[in-house]
Design a protein around this motif. Structure first.
Motif, PDB file in Angstrom:
ATOM      1  N   LEU A  50      46.677 110.030 164.858  1.00 15.39           N
ATOM      2  CA  LEU A  50      45.969 111.483 163.847  1.00 15.39           C
ATOM      3  C   LEU A  50      44.450 111.456 163.146  1.00 15.39           C
ATOM      4  O   LEU A  50      43.782 111.864 163.352  1.00 15.39           O
ATOM      5  N   TYR A  51      44.408 109.595 162.795  1.00 11.69           N
ATOM      6  CA  TYR A  51      43.099 109.562 162.389  1.00 11.69           C
ATOM      7  C   TYR A  51      42.514 109.175 162.854  1.00 11.69           C
ATOM      8  O   TYR A  51      41.460 109.424 162.908  1.00 11.69           O
ATOM      9  N   GLN A  64      41.920 110.976 165.394  1.00 10.89           N
ATOM     10  CA  GLN A  64      41.408 111.959 166.280  1.00 10.89           C
ATOM     11  C   GLN A  64      40.935 113.357 165.528  1.00 10.89           C
ATOM     12  O   GLN A  64      40.273 113.892 165.289  1.00 10.89           O
ATOM     13  N   GLN A  65      41.294 113.486 164.273  1.00 10.96           N
ATOM     14  CA  GLN A  65      41.468 114.421 163.100  1.00 10.96           C
ATOM     15  C   GLN A  65      40.241 113.884 162.140  1.00 10.96           C
ATOM     16  O   GLN A  65      38.831 114.361 161.856  1.00 10.96           O
ATOM     17  N   GLU A  66      39.448 112.561 161.989  1.00 16.07           N
ATOM     18  CA  GLU A  66      39.211 111.930 160.681  1.00 16.07           C
ATOM     19  C   GLU A  66      37.588 111.813 161.457  1.00 16.07           C
ATOM     20  O   GLU A  66      36.945 111.153 160.729  1.00 16.07           O
ATOM     21  N   GLY A  76      37.299 112.550 165.013  1.00 16.69           N
ATOM     22  CA  GLY A  76      36.897 113.431 165.974  1.00 16.69           C
ATOM     23  C   GLY A  76      37.207 113.016 167.338  1.00 16.69           C
ATOM     24  O   GLY A  76      36.053 113.019 168.802  1.00 16.69           O
TER      25      GLY A  76
END
Length: 435
Positions: free
Chosen positions: A268-269, A271-273, A275
């Motif tokens: 998640l880091y 992908q979300q942080e 990109g």
């Protein structure tokens, strides 16, 4: 393949939602249903092995998993997809504990660590390969190949298993503990469902989360209270009272909870942080798993010759250091190589810890106790992984920041250190210290 199937579907959920014109909340049950089916069937494994023999149970489980995989690939709507995934999970849940039983019975005491290291390879490769293969199949072929890929592997496993595995000479014909089955299996399913749902919703106050959580905990507690007094318990919890087993379990529970929590947090880091895509996130995590798998083979073999404590204590320290280094550096601009190096250090520590601890837990078990012991360990690890995943999701929602959640995960992993210092300090060949 059973471990792979816990993560390979994740990257295809959006595709499945569009293909079946169903909400993502419904399609998510393709993941949840599989995990709950795994947890539901594991408790009956020890009884089934004693009643029907390890070879027969193993081949039946593989056949059921393979059939479920093929049918899931042929699913025509969301309902059929979820139903066939549950069938897949019912077969897949027995495969690892039965395989562990077969290997540990065949391995002499002085080689159990080596064998546990080999058994640990799928646990590390599966989560790494799942998102990568899932992305490749979904983007280049079809989501159906996420499930069809299991069919040839399952067929080959059945062929090899039928030819290579020995039939059991002795059977433990005991009655099925029906009361235990009716409390432990639904209790585990309800407990894990409540934990999963609570993690997704970011809290446990909602009635839809609280009811299954409390009911599951009550059923599992009822089983734990009754089992020591039952004449033929579904699961012999008295094994946990032994020092070698109990100390190993108290070490591996916080360690595994933190580790499996990181398995959802780190992607998640990325992908979300940062990109990145799911495939890119999987590739950046590959060094961690490669280090884990490689180091595990060495540490598992060494654990057959030296004290468990001498390997696991440095391993926990190494894993916590890597986890902490990643947490401190987590941010939008940190160079990738520094973060990947931190994960590789964490992976090195994981490779030094998990399987040597598991081998330590099983060395003192007689052949007649191995099935019950391996089943209990698999259930405990399943619960620890679910707790760690739910706690991670909850913290991420509550703190609204990756760094704080990562630091909490490193702290949870560090709780394994004082437990690890109580593991056997003598080598297996020199006897296991229980002091």
């Amino acid at each position: 393949m059973t471990v792979l199937d816990m993560t390979i579907v994740n990257v295809a959920l959006d595709h499945l939602s569009r293909a079946f014109e169903a909400p993502l909340s419904v399609i998510q049950w393709a993941v949840t249903g599989y995990s709950l089916a795994l947890a539901t069937v594991i408790p009956v494994t020890a009884w089934a092995v004693g009643r029907y023999g390890a070879k027969r149970v193993f081949l039946t489980a593989v056949a059921l998993f393979t059939l479920g995989s093929g049918l899931t690939g042929l699913a025509w709507n969301a309902g059929s997809l979820i139903a066939f995934r549950v069938l897949q999970g019912l077969g897949g849940g027995m495969i690892m504990p039965v395989a562990m039983t077969v290997v540990l019975r065949a391995a002499p005491r002085e080689r159990k660590g080596t064998m546990m290291g080999l058994l640990g390879i799928p646990v590390l490769i599966g989560p790494m390969a799942g998102p990568i293969l899932g992305g490749v199949f979904t983007d280049s072929l079809s989501w159906r190949w996420i499930f069809f890929v299991n069919v040839p592997v399952g067929a080959l496993t059945l062929l090899l298993g039928a030819r290579v595995m020995r039939s059991d000479d002795e059977r433990i014909r005991r009655p099925l503990d029906l009361a235990g089955l009716l409390t432990l299996s639904p209790g585990l399913a309800a407990l894990l469902y409540g934990l999963t749902l609570g993690g997704e919703r970011g809290g446990f106050g909602d009635a839809g989360v609280l009811v299954p959580l409390v009911a599951g905990a009550a059923l599992v507690t009822a089983f734990a209270v009754r089992a020591p007094r039952a004449p033929h318990p579904l699961l012999d919890l008295r094994l946990l009272r032994r020092a070698s087993v109990g100390r190993a379990v108290t070490t591996v529970v916080p360690f595994s909870a933190a580790y499996f929590g990181s398995m959802i947090l780190v992607p998640l880091y990325w992908q979300q942080e940062r990109g990145l895509s799911a495939t890119e996130a999987g590739l950046l995590m590959a060094p961690q798993f490669l280090f884990s798998g490689t180091v595990m083979q060495f540490s598992s073999r060494v654990s057959d010759r030296v004290a468990t404590r001498a390997i696991v204590v440095p391993g926990v320290l190494c894993a916590v250091t890597g986890f902490l280094a990643f947490a401190v550096q987590a941010g939008p601009g940190t160079p990738y190589w520094r973060l990947v190096a931190s994960l590789a250090l964490m992976g090195t520590g994981v490779g030094m810890t998990n399987m040597p601890v598991m081998a330590s837990a099983t060395r003192g078990l007689a052949d007649s106790e191995v099935a019950a012991g391996s089943t209990a360990l698999n259930i405990i690890l399943q619960i620890a992984a679910s707790v760690g995943t739910a706690l991670t999701a909850l913290l991420l929602t509550a703190t609204d920041g990756f760094r704080t959640t990562l630091l909490c995960g490193a702290g949870l992993m560090a709780l394994a250190l004082p437990m690890a210092m109580r593991l056997p300090r003598l080598s297996p060949s020199g006897g296991t210290s229980q002091r």
